[in-house]
Design an enzyme around this catalytic site. Structure first.
Site: not given
Ligand code: VGL
Ligand code: ZN
Length: 209
Positions: A9, A110, A155
């Site tokens: 990310d 995601k 994450c």
């Protein structure tokens, strides 16, 4: 042992000026670029995850008509309500512009299901659905993953814990991660949790020595 670098990310919304800016988030971009070139030279794969939410995602405080950074329940699971972030096709959802994206072999998105959040690159938060990441790594015979990115306490942590559960050997590059730290010790605790679960913590310098 076949190995992949997994960058979690590294997106505009988690960097300075972004909707869910992680303190000092940008500073990992240089580490990411250096790690990518190190790993490519060794013949390792390079993959990335991308948080990729519909505009009406259930984790957004705006959707729940509540204040960001408070907590509630989403489809039966504890959920922190976030500012709108990483909305599909928005600039905030793009990978950081200084990241050498041409080195990335595959990107796994995601958080596309409005009803459930997805911190891990492998599963949603209820372990109800799986992304293609595990099968991609399996197809490429990759048994070890080197993880860095944003955010340490969300994450990165959940990606690492799922990877360990799935049987991967996991190295976390500590100075390649930054956390949200809603509570001041959250990133430190996340590193301890990852280590206790079996991840090896290393700095960039240790890893590339
Ligand atoms: C993340 C909160 C919400 C992350 C993603 O990338 O760590 N955190 N969505
Ligand atoms: Zn998100």
């Amino acid at each position: 042992m076949k190995r992949a670098l997994l960058m979690v990310d590294i997106q505009n919304d988690f960097c300075a000026g972004g909707a869910l800016a992680v303190p000092d988030g940008d500073s990992i971009v240089d580490v990411a670029n250096a790690l990518m070139s190190f790993c490519k030279t060794r013949g390792d794969a390079v993959v990335a995850t991308q948080d990729w939410h519909p505009a009406n995602h259930g984790s957004f405080a705006s959707v729940q008509k509540t204040e960001p950074y408070t907590q509630g329940k989403l489809d039966g699971l504890r959920q922190t309500w976030w500012p709108d972030h990483c909305v599909q096709h928005s600039e905030g959802a793009e990978l950081h512009p200084l990241l050498n994206t041409q080195e990335i072999d595959a990107i796994f998105r995601k958080g596309e299901n409005t009803q459930i959040d997805s911190y891990s690159g492998f599963f949603d938060n209820g372990h109800r659905q799986k992304t293609e990441l595990d099968s991609w790594l399996f197809r490429n015979e990759i048994k070890q993953i080197v993880v860095m990115g944003l955010a340490t306490d969300y994450c990165v942590k959940f990606t690492v814990l799922d990877a360990l559960t799935l049987g991967y050997d996991v190295i976390v590059i500590t100075d390649g991660c930054r956390g949200v730290n809603l509570h001041p010790q959250d990133s430190l605790k996340a590193f301890q949790t990852m280590s206790a679960a079996g991840a090896t913590l290393m700095t960039f310098a240790d890893f590339t020595y």
